[in-house]
Enzyme design. Structure first.
Site, PDB file in Angstrom:
ATOM      1  N   SER A 250     -33.565  13.250  18.440  1.00 50.10           N
ATOM      2  CA  SER A 250     -34.505  14.111  17.708  1.00 50.10           C
ATOM      3  C   SER A 250     -35.816  13.388  17.419  1.00 50.10           C
ATOM      4  O   SER A 250     -35.889  12.160  17.446  1.00 50.10           O
ATOM      5  CB  SER A 250     -33.930  14.582  16.357  1.00 50.10           C
ATOM      6  OG  SER A 250     -32.721  15.252  16.515  1.00 50.10           O
ATOM      7  N   ASP A 322     -23.849   2.498  14.322  1.00 49.74           N
ATOM      8  CA  ASP A 322     -22.540   2.251  14.927  1.00 49.74           C
ATOM      9  C   ASP A 322     -21.457   2.566  13.906  1.00 49.74           C
ATOM     10  O   ASP A 322     -21.221   1.794  12.980  1.00 49.74           O
ATOM     11  CB  ASP A 322     -22.447   0.785  15.364  1.00 49.74           C
ATOM     12  CG  ASP A 322     -21.207   0.507  16.189  1.00 49.74           C
ATOM     13  OD1 ASP A 322     -20.410   1.437  16.388  1.00 49.74           O
ATOM     14  OD2 ASP A 322     -21.047  -0.638  16.640  1.00 49.74           O
TER      15      ASP A 322
END
Length: 800
Positions: A250, A322
């Site tokens: 995005s 992560d």
């Protein structure tokens, strides 16, 4: 003769009756945008005005009534999409599409999203406002299921409609969380490279973000086993078969008053999601005396993930942190039911699930879990081998308060109330963007961020037995990356690396600097932004990085070996500004060359299957610019050639020749015909559109379109040997909110508001989107009423 005429008249009459019947049936399947309906449990009348694009503007005296009406109108346009989305986490796609989705169902069931959902719902306070409004929304969906027409997809698949429950909302959010995760594509692949090729090859990969790249700056203002490869292949395979879009990347930027012509905040956001039909977002404007939001909803979720009102606006990009790790587990050689931990042997947990399969027997399968999570061996057919590997995912390990966060965000009145909701987002990691009428701009990286022991990298499969590679704990939300009213007068995100937090760079799968660099350059260079210039920027198709790579690589070409036609095109590339317009010819030659550089560099070591996996990662995107600049490195040599050691120059020369020949084979020898529109196309695919005979009815497109991967108008496409770039993901909406004139803020959807192919709003925005045009997000009630194409009134049953 008279008998023949009578027979023909009878046949004609039957055909006429059939045609009338088909016409009546088709019309009965259309969404109902006007008239009056009774709706259970309403306390008062609800008026829904549909604008010219089918967007509902819902007015009610109470929020519960408004959310009931929202559920109904959302379902009549998107029930099929809702149905598919709730089925992913439950492992119920095979029931719709047959055995081809069996592997996908097994995989998602093993993730434990649905089990985590059941636990979460069992702990909810059923009297909380979040739950009350969610149940009202579900009541509206279920009333449509009971009384509204059945979408055509249910007839075609033979599927029965079933009521929606709270668990379905959480399962939809859980799927969204996993589709963000990039670790499943990257960690096993990197581990395999390490085991097969050695540390030297890892050293020449852009595993960590380059320290010279463009980072998002913080500012706080008190306001060796082959199993690894198989895991990667398995996950890629099941994700490719999903009949619902994946969430990917995005852009967003929010401009402070000091950067705008009006002295008011301007907010821009375009979340990048896989293209599909229907598109992911359902727009709805909900207004009550104590609540108003113009929002963007995913199927089956009551609170908008993107939204604005007259006081504030918010949007999302993917953080790319992560939050998913893999662990090697150590088997007990004498007892297969146990695995090793630092405290001794521990029993596996065994989970049995059943999957209904269309036109086949119900399948029962079992998988096992360790303390880390599901063991991937046996979950999918490609995953085999002796070493158990478990998947640990933050989403299913921590308390799930994502819906409480969404409720808090949508009901916040100011920046402090909005920020207070964000610590409840544990996964997926989101960059939450914010701007308001008071002149505040902000960005928060919202996620549960954990710390690891020194020297432990989460980019590889970890040791699950010793206890030495376990997370040490979570950071307090105050330590997360953020910027609130920074002195440079804007915040932005392009899924790129955030600056250091808590004295460290937080590990993730961040995108390269390409979009971030362009965004920062444009924002820094101008202090009189308005809605028009912001809307032009969100459509920008210029890469600041690719022309620099061209300049670097052209130096390596032996011009004496090039033909006159090749010299002309090389010169054109040298003068290319990086813009991807439809008539441009440089983009095609550049991407063919880029693909062949990657292929000729990596495929000999990785093999064709692992090379395909590498192309699907963000690591590959970062590697392009970083790796191309490396004059020496392990990857340049082609290990299949004997008695030769290839250099970067050799690879570049071969790749240019390969690219040139492939383009000539596809388009002929006239470079004027090598235009971007011939290779860069977008088709919005519907799951039923995979049946060729139904493709033209359900799918929308294809269209040639400007833009490319990793420019602001980010149109992502996979690299493969075809050399044709079928766009798979891109801006799922483009929104510009100008607080100097909120009621004239603008937006667009990729196809249309409705997922019903018989609705006139199924694809009425598709051409506007391709042309880069916008439409108004209306909020003024008088204007909405005067311009409404239709009005649907919901009344309590007692009024009838």
């Amino acid at each position: 003769m008279k008998k023949l005429k009578k027979v023909l008249l009878v046949i004609a009459g039957i055909l006429l009756i059939l045609l009338i019947g088909v016409y009546i049936f088709i019309n009965s399947l259309k969404p109902d945008y006007d008239g009056e309906k009774k709706l259970s449990d309403l306390t008062g009348e609800v008026n829904v005005y549909f604008d010219m694009y089918g967007i509902p503007h819902i007015y009610a005296d109470k929020q519960e009534d408004a959310f009931r009406a929202l559920g109904y109108v959302h379902a009549q346009d998107r029930l099929w999409q809702m149905e598919l989305l709730r089925r992913v986490a439950k492992g119920k796609l095979s029931e719709v599409f047959g055995k081809d989705l069996l592997e996908t169902d097994k995989f998602f069931l093993s993730l434990g999203i649905d089990d985590h959902t059941k636990h979460t719902v069992s702990q909810l306070d059923m009297q909380s406002e979040m739950v009350v409004l969610s149940k009202a929304y579900l009541d509206g969906i279920n009333e449509f299921i009971e009384k509204g027409p059945t979408p055509v997809e249910f007839y075609l698949t033979g599927l029965d409609k079933e009521p929606f429950v709270l668990e379905d909302i959480y399962d939809a959010v859980g799927y969204m969380a996993f589709s963000f995760a990039m670790a499943h594509k990257t960690d096993p692949l990197l581990t395999n490279i390490k085991n097969q090729l050695g540390e030297a090859y890892l050293k020449d990969l852009a595993i960590m973000s380059d320290t010279s790249t463009v980072w998002i700056k913080n500012y706080n203002n008190t306001v060796s086993d082959s199993l690894e490869t198989n895991i990667t292949a398995s996950v890629i395979n099941v994700m490719e078969k999903l009949p619902v879009p994946q969430f990917e990347g995005s852009n967003s930027w929010v401009l402070s008053p000091e950067k705008t012509k009006s002295g008011k905040v301007i907010f821009a956001n375009d979340p990048h999601i896989g293209f599909a039909q229907p598109s992911v977002w359902y727009e709805a404007h909900v207004s009550t005396p104590d609540y108003e939001k113009y929002g963007y909803h995913i199927a089956g979720v009551p609170f908008p993930l993107l939204g604005h009102d007259r006081n504030l606006a918010y949007g999302l990009t993917m953080f790319q942190n992560d939050d998913l790790n893999f662990y090697y587990e150590q088997k007990n050689p004498s007892d297969s039911t146990k695995y090793r931990t630092e405290l001794g042997w521990k029993d596996y947990e065994y989970v049995t699930k059943e999957i209904k399969v269309k036109d086949a027997e119900t399948i029962s399968f079992m998988y096992k879990k360790t303390r880390h999570g599901p063991v991937m061996n046996g979950v999918a057919k490609q995953v085999s081998g002796e070493i158990p590997i478990a998947m640990s995912w933050v989403y299913t390990k921590e308390k799930n308060e994502v819906m409480d966060a969404l409720y808090g965000m949508t009901h916040a009145k100011d920046i402090d109330g909005f920020k207070a909701a964000l610590p409840k987002i544990h996964a997926p990691g989101l960059n939450v963007m914010y701007g308001d009428a008071d002149g505040n701009v902000a960005w928060w990286a919202s996620a549960k961020l954990y710390t690891m022991p020194d020297s432990v990298s989460t980019k590889f499969i970890l040791d699950g037995a010793s206890g030495r590679q376990e997370p040490l704990g979570y950071l307090d939300f105050s330590k997360n990356p953020s910027a609130i009213n920074p002195p440079w007068n804007y915040v932005y995100s392009a899924n790129n690396q955030p600056d250091s937090i808590a004295g460290m760079l937080y590990p993730g799968y961040y995108l390269p600097e390409n979009r971030a660099r362009r965004i920062v350059a444009l924002l820094d260079g101008k202090n009189d932004w308005d809605k028009e210039s912001a809307s032009k920027m969100i459509l920008d198709v210029t890469s600041p990085v690719n022309p620099q790579l061209v300049t670097e690589l052209i130096k390596l070409l032996d011009v004496s070996s090039l033909s006159d036609e090749q010299l002309v095109q090389v010169d054109a590339l040298k003068n290319w500004d990086g813009a991807y317009t439809l008539e441009n010819t440089n983009g095609l030659l550049y991407h063919r060359c880029e693909y062949y550089v990657l292929k000729n560099t990596f495929e000999d070591e990785l093999g064709s299957e692992q090379f395909k996996q590498f192309l699907s990662t963000h690591l590959m995107k970062r590697q392009i610019a970083w790796g191309t600049k490396m004059k020496e490195g392990s990857w340049w040599d082609n290990i299949t050639t004997k008695n030769e050691v290839e250099t970067r120059n050799d690879i570049v020369l071969k790749s240019f020749a390969d690219a040139w020949n492939s383009i000539v084979n596809d388009f002929g020898s006239d470079p004027n015909q090598w235009t971007w529109d011939k290779v860069h196309t977008l088709e919005h695919g519907h799951p039923i559109g995979r049946v060729e005979s139904l493709r033209s009815f359900f799918n929308v497109g294809p269209f040639p379109l400007h833009g490319s991967r990793e420019v602001i108008n980010n149109m992502a496409f996979p690299y493969d040997s075809t050399g044709f770039y079928k766009v798979s993901a891109g801006p799922s909406t483009r929104r510009i909110i100008d607080f100097s004139d909120v009621e004239n803020s603008i937006s667009i959807l990729p196809t249309g508001q409705s997922g019903n192919p018989f609705s006139k709003h199924y694809k009425d925005q598709a051409k506007l989107y391709i042309k880069g045009e916008f439409r108004k997000m209306m909020m003024n009630r008088e204007e909405i009423q005067n311009k409404a194409e239709s009005k649907l009134v919901f009344k309590p049953k007692s009024d009838f």
